[in-house]
Design an enzyme around this catalytic site. Structure first.
Site, PDB file in Angstrom:
ATOM      1  N   THR A 138      -5.376   1.815  -7.019  1.00 37.81           N
ATOM      2  CA  THR A 138      -6.901   2.473  -6.672  1.00 37.81           C
ATOM      3  C   THR A 138      -7.588   3.489  -6.182  1.00 37.81           C
ATOM      4  O   THR A 138      -7.240   4.941  -6.264  1.00 37.81           O
ATOM      5  CB  THR A 138      -6.507   1.781  -4.557  1.00 37.81           C
ATOM      6  OG1 THR A 138      -5.782   0.756  -4.497  1.00 37.81           O
ATOM      7  CG2 THR A 138      -8.024   2.009  -4.323  1.00 37.81           C
ATOM      8  N   LYS A 174      -7.609  -0.917  -9.790  1.00 38.38           N
ATOM      9  CA  LYS A 174      -8.328  -1.332  -8.766  1.00 38.38           C
ATOM     10  C   LYS A 174      -9.340  -1.152  -8.417  1.00 38.38           C
ATOM     11  O   LYS A 174      -9.300   0.076  -7.910  1.00 38.38           O
ATOM     12  CB  LYS A 174      -7.269  -1.567  -7.294  1.00 38.38           C
ATOM     13  CG  LYS A 174      -8.052  -1.954  -5.988  1.00 38.38           C
ATOM     14  CD  LYS A 174      -6.602  -2.444  -5.284  1.00 38.38           C
ATOM     15  CE  LYS A 174      -7.374  -3.526  -3.641  1.00 38.38           C
ATOM     16  NZ  LYS A 174      -8.163  -2.869  -2.618  1.00 38.38           N
ATOM     17  N   HIS A 202     -13.436  -4.129  -2.666  1.00 40.37           N
ATOM     18  CA  HIS A 202     -12.231  -3.560  -1.961  1.00 40.37           C
ATOM     19  C   HIS A 202     -13.037  -3.535  -0.134  1.00 40.37           C
ATOM     20  O   HIS A 202     -12.368  -3.607   1.394  1.00 40.37           O
ATOM     21  CB  HIS A 202     -12.165  -1.894  -1.051  1.00 40.37           C
ATOM     22  CG  HIS A 202     -11.367  -1.344  -1.412  1.00 40.37           C
ATOM     23  ND1 HIS A 202      -9.963  -0.336  -1.543  1.00 40.37           N
ATOM     24  CD2 HIS A 202     -11.145  -1.027   0.202  1.00 40.37           C
ATOM     25  CE1 HIS A 202      -9.310   0.059  -0.698  1.00 40.37           C
ATOM     26  NE2 HIS A 202      -9.808   0.128   0.835  1.00 40.37           N
ATOM     27  N   SER A 253       0.772  -1.029   0.291  1.00 42.29           N
ATOM     28  CA  SER A 253      -0.020   0.046  -0.157  1.00 42.29           C
ATOM     29  C   SER A 253       0.914   1.111  -0.140  1.00 42.29           C
ATOM     30  O   SER A 253       1.847   0.802   0.265  1.00 42.29           O
ATOM     31  CB  SER A 253      -1.479  -0.121   1.470  1.00 42.29           C
ATOM     32  OG  SER A 253      -1.381   1.157   1.109  1.00 42.29           O
ATOM     33  N   TYR A 266      -2.417   5.748  -4.043  1.00 43.01           N
ATOM     34  CA  TYR A 266      -3.519   6.164  -3.563  1.00 43.01           C
ATOM     35  C   TYR A 266      -2.820   7.221  -4.652  1.00 43.01           C
ATOM     36  O   TYR A 266      -2.284   8.084  -3.754  1.00 43.01           O
ATOM     37  CB  TYR A 266      -3.757   6.636  -2.084  1.00 43.01           C
ATOM     38  CG  TYR A 266      -4.647   5.004  -2.011  1.00 43.01           C
ATOM     39  CD1 TYR A 266      -5.970   4.531  -2.013  1.00 43.01           C
ATOM     40  CD2 TYR A 266      -4.358   4.804  -0.108  1.00 43.01           C
ATOM     41  CE1 TYR A 266      -6.329   3.694  -1.665  1.00 43.01           C
ATOM     42  CE2 TYR A 266      -4.892   3.635   0.769  1.00 43.01           C
ATOM     43  CZ  TYR A 266      -5.959   3.174  -0.654  1.00 43.01           C
ATOM     44  OH  TYR A 266      -6.787   2.469   0.297  1.00 43.01           O
TER      45      TYR A 266
HETATM   46  C1  FNR Z   1      -7.508  -3.280   2.803  1.00 44.19           C
HETATM   47  N1  FNR Z   1      -7.035  -2.782   1.778  1.00 44.19           N
HETATM   48  C2  FNR Z   1      -6.808  -1.372   1.379  1.00 44.19           C
HETATM   49  N2  FNR Z   1      -6.994  -1.273  -0.234  1.00 44.19           N
HETATM   50  C3  FNR Z   1      -6.374  -0.412  -1.223  1.00 44.19           C
HETATM   51  O1  FNR Z   1      -6.258  -0.751  -2.415  1.00 44.19           O
HETATM   52  N3  FNR Z   1      -5.003   0.355  -0.538  1.00 44.19           N
HETATM   53  C4  FNR Z   1      -4.872   0.386   0.804  1.00 44.19           C
HETATM   54  O2  FNR Z   1      -4.104   1.082   1.691  1.00 44.19           O
HETATM   55  C5  FNR Z   1      -6.395  -1.215   2.106  1.00 44.19           C
HETATM   56  N4  FNR Z   1      -5.872  -0.533   3.019  1.00 44.19           N
HETATM   57  C6  FNR Z   1      -6.582  -1.844   3.514  1.00 44.19           C
HETATM   58  C7  FNR Z   1      -6.862  -2.408   4.623  1.00 44.19           C
HETATM   59  C8  FNR Z   1      -7.407  -3.068   5.508  1.00 44.19           C
HETATM   60  C9  FNR Z   1      -7.315  -3.448   7.011  1.00 44.19           C
HETATM   61  C10 FNR Z   1      -8.060  -3.993   4.833  1.00 44.19           C
HETATM   62  C11 FNR Z   1      -9.074  -5.391   5.838  1.00 44.19           C
HETATM   63  C12 FNR Z   1      -8.254  -3.881   3.564  1.00 44.19           C
HETATM   64  C13 FNR Z   1      -8.168  -3.543   0.501  1.00 44.19           C
HETATM   65  C14 FNR Z   1      -7.810  -4.527   0.062  1.00 44.19           C
HETATM   66  O3  FNR Z   1      -6.004  -4.564  -0.849  1.00 44.19           O
HETATM   67  C15 FNR Z   1      -8.349  -5.598  -0.083  1.00 44.19           C
HETATM   68  O4  FNR Z   1      -9.404  -5.367  -1.204  1.00 44.19           O
HETATM   69  C16 FNR Z   1      -9.320  -5.744   0.996  1.00 44.19           C
HETATM   70  O5  FNR Z   1      -9.033  -6.110   1.904  1.00 44.19           O
HETATM   71  C17 FNR Z   1     -10.311  -7.995  -0.175  1.00 44.19           C
HETATM   72  O6  FNR Z   1     -11.582  -8.246   1.007  1.00 44.19           O
HETATM   73  P1  FNR Z   1     -10.682  -9.112   2.106  1.00 44.19           P
HETATM   74  O7  FNR Z   1     -11.155 -10.367   1.110  1.00 44.19           O
HETATM   75  O8  FNR Z   1     -10.266  -8.924   3.415  1.00 44.19           O
HETATM   76  O9  FNR Z   1     -12.194  -9.141   3.207  1.00 44.19           O
END
Ligand code: FNR
Length: 379
Positions: free
Chosen positions: A178, A253, A277, A128, A152
């Site tokens: 993203t 994304k 997400h 990230s 981001y």
């Molecule tokens: C994320 N996700 C996420 N995505 C992204 O593009 N940049 C980020 O910094 C983050 N940060 C983040 C923090 C936390 C705590 C979570 C749980 C998720 C989203 C991540 O990349 C992904 O899309 C999701 O986690 C998918 O869903 P599940 O399978 O974890 O429920």
């Protein structure tokens, strides 16, 4: 030489014969509850929580049971190929660690821990923008395993360019932009505790180490400067500019509609990342898995990354069956790292891969073409 992920199973049984029972849970439900018990409350709600009443988040997980795999017998699938080639790099298995912004806080120097687990398993991580250690420092711990950088996109174009170019120079092999998080969604759990890690100054190392950000923050407050530049509500007109920033492959994304996928591919992106997400951003949607087949069809030969709701090796195989090229593990790897540090994360990744491999073995699928030919929607 194809990887033998299934062997992890026999390792566990033979260790037990020698009196060594693994400390780590073998199923995700137990892993999740144990991990939640060790995480501090603010991180617990940040990791577990989603948008609104979390209906989309739950649906992401539940909907996997609506698809099933049809076993094929007398195939002799003793050797299985689970490898994936993405933008010229071949990975032994079809999973990657999805970007998780607070992973750096889940254990001491968590981004580095993730890189170390990537080095040990060959499972690539997509890091990230929100890291506890700067991106240049983290990638050095991934050994020979390729790493990806998630952007981001900041409102300030010079800062965006600086982050992307730093990632390229440091050796990251692709940029995931993203699209769905230029502002955080309505997350009742975090709102209730008033806790949002970045606003408390956490995981901002890529900003505080950046010369452009430092200039922007000069004489002011780091967190306020960060909040003012963080989220850029990009439009189609910005894609050409993003493309011009780097020679690296770019994947978008958050694409969940086939028309968006087609338009993005026409604009020159190298991959589509179908994800909602994890239901953290928009509530009230379908699950990402339900949207995957149409997105994958629109992508043709362009790689399709997928995440949201994947909890097991079985889920990985089903997502591939519905058109994913590579499948992102999200919350489960946070749980593995929280509970057991690098060894806990390595265990989680090996377990997911072993389950996927064994499922293909017993179902008679030597490769992903066989998986795709035998994935059905339940009546
Ligand atoms: C994320 N996700 C996420 N995505 C992204 O593009 N940049 C980020 O910094 C983050 N940060 C983040 C923090 C936390 C705590 C979570 C749980 C998720 C989203 C991540 O990349 C992904 O899309 C999701 O986690 C998918 O869903 P599940 O399978 O974890 O429920």
């Amino acid at each position: 030489m194809t990887a033998r992920f299934a062997d992890y199973q026999f390792g566990i049984y033979f260790d037990a014969l020698n009196g060594r029972i693994s400390d780590f849970p073998m199923d995700h439900g137990t892993l999740e509850s144990k991990a939640m018990a060790v995480l501090p409350p603010s991180l617990r709600s940040y990791v577990a929580g989603g948008a609104g009443d979390e209906a989309t988040q739950r649906r992401n997980v539940e909907v996997f049971s609506r698809w099933g795999l049809v076993p094929r017998m007398l195939v002799g699938a003793e050797h299985r190929d689970l490898s994936v080639t993405l933008w010229g790099t071949t990975f032994p298995g079809p999973i990657f660690m999805a970007p998780v912004g607070v992973i750096g806080l889940v254990t001491d120097h968590g981004d580095i821990a993730v890189a170390q687990a990537a080095a040990q398993t060959g499972v690539p991580a997509m890091f990230s923008t929100l890291m506890v250690d700067p991106l240049e420092e983290v990638i050095g711990h991934a050994g020979p395993t390729a790493s990806f950088f998630q952007l981001y996109t900041p409102r300030d174009r010079d800062l965006a360019a600086s982050l992307v170019q730093r990632a390229e120079k440091a050796g990251y092999r692709g940029i995931a932009v993203t699209l769905d998080t230029w502002t955080p969604g309505w997350r009742p759990r975090d709102l209730t505790s008033g806790s949002f890690p970045q606003l408390r100054g956490h995981a901002l190392a890529n900003y505080t180490s950046d010369p452009v950000f430092r200039r922007l923050a000069e004489g002011g407050d780091v967190v306020r400067t960060w909040a003012s530049v963080f989220g850029n509500p990009l439009s189609w007109n910005d894609l050409g500019w993003l493309r011009s920033l780097t020679e690296l492959p770019i994947v978008l994304k958050g694409i969940c509609h086939p028309d968006d996928a087609r338009r993005a591919i026409d604009a020159g992106v190298d991959g589509i990342y179908c994800s909602n997400h994890g239901g953290r951003q928009a509530n009230g949607g379908l699950s990402a898995l339900e949207l995957l087949p149409a997105v994958a069809e629109a992508c043709g030969d362009v790689p399709v990354l997928f995440d949201s709701g994947v909890r097991s090796g079985t889920d990985v195989v089903k997502a591939i069956g519905l058109g994913a090229t590579m499948v992102g593990i999200g919350r489960p790897y946070v749980h593995g790292l929280a509970l057991g540090g690098v060894p806990g994360l390595v265990h989680l990744l090996r377990s997911v891969l072993a389950e996927a491999d064994l499922l293909m073995a017993v179902n008679g699928y030597p490769d992903f073409a066989a998986v795709r030919a035998n994935t059905r929607r339940a009546a």
